[in-house]
Design an enzyme around this catalytic site. Structure first.
Site, PDB file in Angstrom:
ATOM      1  CB  SER A   1     -36.179 -11.993  11.510  1.00  0.00           C
ATOM      2  OG  SER A   1     -36.998 -13.194  11.354  1.00  0.00           O
TER       3      SER A   1
ATOM      4  NE  ARG B   1     -45.540  -7.801   7.671  1.00  0.00           N
ATOM      5  CZ  ARG B   1     -44.677  -7.378   8.622  1.00  0.00           C
ATOM      6  NH1 ARG B   1     -44.169  -7.674   9.768  1.00  0.00           N
ATOM      7  NH2 ARG B   1     -43.406  -6.838   7.687  1.00  0.00           N
TER       8      ARG B   1
ATOM      9  CG  PHE C   1     -41.287  -0.840   8.009  1.00  0.00           C
ATOM     10  CD1 PHE C   1     -41.888   0.304   7.298  1.00  0.00           C
ATOM     11  CD2 PHE C   1     -41.694  -1.632   8.878  1.00  0.00           C
ATOM     12  CE1 PHE C   1     -43.067   0.663   8.232  1.00  0.00           C
ATOM     13  CE2 PHE C   1     -42.901  -1.250   9.515  1.00  0.00           C
ATOM     14  CZ  PHE C   1     -43.463  -0.136   9.220  1.00  0.00           C
TER      15      PHE C   1
ATOM     16  CG  ASP D   1     -26.343 -15.386   6.195  1.00  0.00           C
ATOM     17  OD1 ASP D   1     -26.973 -15.223   7.432  1.00  0.00           O
ATOM     18  OD2 ASP D   1     -26.628 -16.375   5.545  1.00  0.00           O
TER      19      ASP D   1
ATOM     20  CE1 TYR E   1     -24.662 -16.440  24.261  1.00  0.00           C
ATOM     21  CE2 TYR E   1     -22.733 -14.632  24.420  1.00  0.00           C
ATOM     22  CZ  TYR E   1     -23.522 -15.999  23.911  1.00  0.00           C
ATOM     23  OH  TYR E   1     -22.632 -16.721  23.278  1.00  0.00           O
TER      24      TYR E   1
ATOM     25  CE  LYS F   1     -18.512 -13.889  26.931  1.00  0.00           C
ATOM     26  NZ  LYS F   1     -17.733 -14.666  25.900  1.00  0.00           N
TER      27      LYS F   1
ATOM     28  CE  LYS G   1     -37.931 -12.692  15.044  1.00  0.00           C
ATOM     29  NZ  LYS G   1     -37.023 -11.557  15.064  1.00  0.00           N
TER      30      LYS G   1
ATOM     31  CG  ASN H   1     -22.955 -16.086  14.383  1.00  0.00           C
ATOM     32  OD1 ASN H   1     -22.234 -16.650  14.873  1.00  0.00           O
ATOM     33  ND2 ASN H   1     -23.389 -16.347  13.372  1.00  0.00           N
TER      34      ASN H   1
ATOM     35  CE1 TYR I   1     -40.760 -13.569  12.710  1.00  0.00           C
ATOM     36  CE2 TYR I   1     -42.581 -13.892  13.755  1.00  0.00           C
ATOM     37  CZ  TYR I   1     -41.428 -12.870  13.501  1.00  0.00           C
ATOM     38  OH  TYR I   1     -41.180 -11.358  13.788  1.00  0.00           O
TER      39      TYR I   1
HETATM   40  N1  UDP Z   1     -55.190 -11.471   6.479  1.00  0.00           N
HETATM   41  C1  UDP Z   1     -56.271 -11.403   5.595  1.00  0.00           C
HETATM   42  N2  UDP Z   1     -56.043 -11.046   4.412  1.00  0.00           N
HETATM   43  C2  UDP Z   1     -54.904 -10.722   3.958  1.00  0.00           C
HETATM   44  C3  UDP Z   1     -53.736 -10.944   4.680  1.00  0.00           C
HETATM   45  C4  UDP Z   1     -53.854 -11.267   6.027  1.00  0.00           C
HETATM   46  O1  UDP Z   1     -57.382 -11.465   6.300  1.00  0.00           O
HETATM   47  O2  UDP Z   1     -54.766 -10.407   2.487  1.00  0.00           O
HETATM   48  C5  UDP Z   1     -55.478 -11.903   8.099  1.00  0.00           C
HETATM   49  C6  UDP Z   1     -54.281 -12.921   8.471  1.00  0.00           C
HETATM   50  O3  UDP Z   1     -55.198 -14.023   8.404  1.00  0.00           O
HETATM   51  C7  UDP Z   1     -54.445 -12.513   9.796  1.00  0.00           C
HETATM   52  C8  UDP Z   1     -54.312 -10.993   9.953  1.00  0.00           C
HETATM   53  O4  UDP Z   1     -55.150 -10.493   8.744  1.00  0.00           O
HETATM   54  O5  UDP Z   1     -55.560 -13.257  10.641  1.00  0.00           O
HETATM   55  C9  UDP Z   1     -53.079 -10.441  10.199  1.00  0.00           C
HETATM   56  O6  UDP Z   1     -52.153 -10.958   9.311  1.00  0.00           O
HETATM   57  P1  UDP Z   1     -50.761 -10.527   8.921  1.00  0.00           P
HETATM   58  O7  UDP Z   1     -50.140 -11.424   7.725  1.00  0.00           O
HETATM   59  O8  UDP Z   1     -50.890  -9.224   8.617  1.00  0.00           O
HETATM   60  O9  UDP Z   1     -49.915 -10.765  10.206  1.00  0.00           O
HETATM   61  P2  UDP Z   1     -49.949 -11.612  11.603  1.00  0.00           P
HETATM   62  O10 UDP Z   1     -50.592 -10.838  12.629  1.00  0.00           O
HETATM   63  O11 UDP Z   1     -50.980 -12.802  11.224  1.00  0.00           O
HETATM   64  O12 UDP Z   1     -48.758 -12.123  11.616  1.00  0.00           O
END
Ligand code: UDP
Length: 290
Positions: A44, A155, A12, A25, A128, A74, A118, A68, A114
């Protein structure tokens, strides 16, 4: 010329002119010959469907991988920037989210792998800085989009645009009242660059405060693409945050940064990119997790 080690982000974000590529890795010992000025740790999974599929690797890259790389920083006396996330706020009970909010994370829920990786990453990075005097930066990245995202990323933006391009209905999870705030990638990169060059060590939110419900977002994509399809509703994933909006006061004050690209503009550029993909790419992508 400065020498920078960037982990992850090859797809991206990657558009570098002078680089060497290492396939490695980072949750295993990392060796880099010669000097280093900066380490930017982006490696990640970041899409919920990815980190649900590889939960242990997600935990390891955020924890062991960060350890790592801090050790490497460092040894080289390099500056280290880590990519944290709005997910450290979990399903936030404070709105919008300021950096001094501690968050509301379910450690044993599906997103915990996740979120907690984080959070640990932030903690060890700060340790550190405090104990070794390492020059560290922590950026908390909110939802970001732009050209070269994977169409099958999972997403919401690539999901909706992919569905529109294939003539499928748009899948809104839950009732669509949950909110997100989408930042165009160029704005994010500028914010990270300014943070890297700053002398600020506390976490900084970088994101676009323009907030929208997922239902409204689906409508925007329908208008943008001109698709004749409709919205269909699916189950809301477990622990899906109900609202998310960055408070960017700190970035404004310390970095003189704020986003410049409106959602309308950013979506148009991103849609033009996805529209240019071949039919093969459009359909291949659909089956990644089926
Ligand atoms: N979402 C959705 N339809 C999809 C994919 C995601 O309605 O096909 C919703 C998801 O449930 C969340 C929001 O869109 O509320 C953003 O989701 P994304 O996976 O982009 O990232 P997030 O912000 O949850 O990490």
């Amino acid at each position: 010329m400065k020498k920078v080690l960037i982990t992850g982000a090859a797809g991206f974000l990657g558009e570098l002119e002078y680089f060497e590529f290492y396939h490695h890795d980072v949750s295993k010992f990392v060796h880099v010959p010669g000097h280093l000025d900066y380490i930017l740790h982006f490696a990640s999974p970041a899409s919920p469907i990815d980190y649900l599929k590889i939960p242990i690797q997600t935990l390891k890259v955020g924890s062991l991988g960060t350890h790592n790389l801090l050790g490497l920083a460092k040894a080289k006396n390099a500056c280290m920037l880590i990519a944290s996330t709005s997910e450290v706020y979990g399903d936030p009970q404070v709105h919008p989210q300021q950096e001094d909010y501690w968050g509301n994370v379910n450690p044993v829920g599906p997103r915990g792998v996740y979120d907690e990786a984080k959070r640990f990453q932030e903690a060890i990075t700060m340790a550190y800085h405090t104990f070794h005097g390492l020059d560290t930066k922590i950026v908390r990245i909110f939802n970001t989009y732009g050209p070269r995202m994977r169409l099958n990323d999972g997403r919401v933006l690539p999901a909706f645009i992919g569905q529109a391009l294939r003539g499928e209905d748009l899948t809104v999870f839950g009732d669509g009242s949950q909110t997100r705030s989408f930042c165009y990638v160029d704005d994010l990169v500028e914010g990270i660059y300014r943070l890297l060059l700053s002398d600020y060590h506390q976490p900084v939110n970088i994101g676009n405060p323009s907030e929208i419900t997922i239902s409204q977002f689906a409508e925007e994509i329908i208008r943008l693409t001109g698709t004749k399809q409709k919205v269909v509703y699916k189950n809301l994933p477990v622990d899906d945050p109900k609202q998310r909006q960055p408070d960017i006061t700190r970035a404004q004050e310390i970095l003189g940064w704020e986003p410049k690209v409106s959602r309308e503009e950013g979506l148009k550029i991103t849609y033009d990119y996805f529209r240019g993909l071949s039919q093969e790419e459009l359909y291949k992508s659909k089956h990644r997790f089926e």
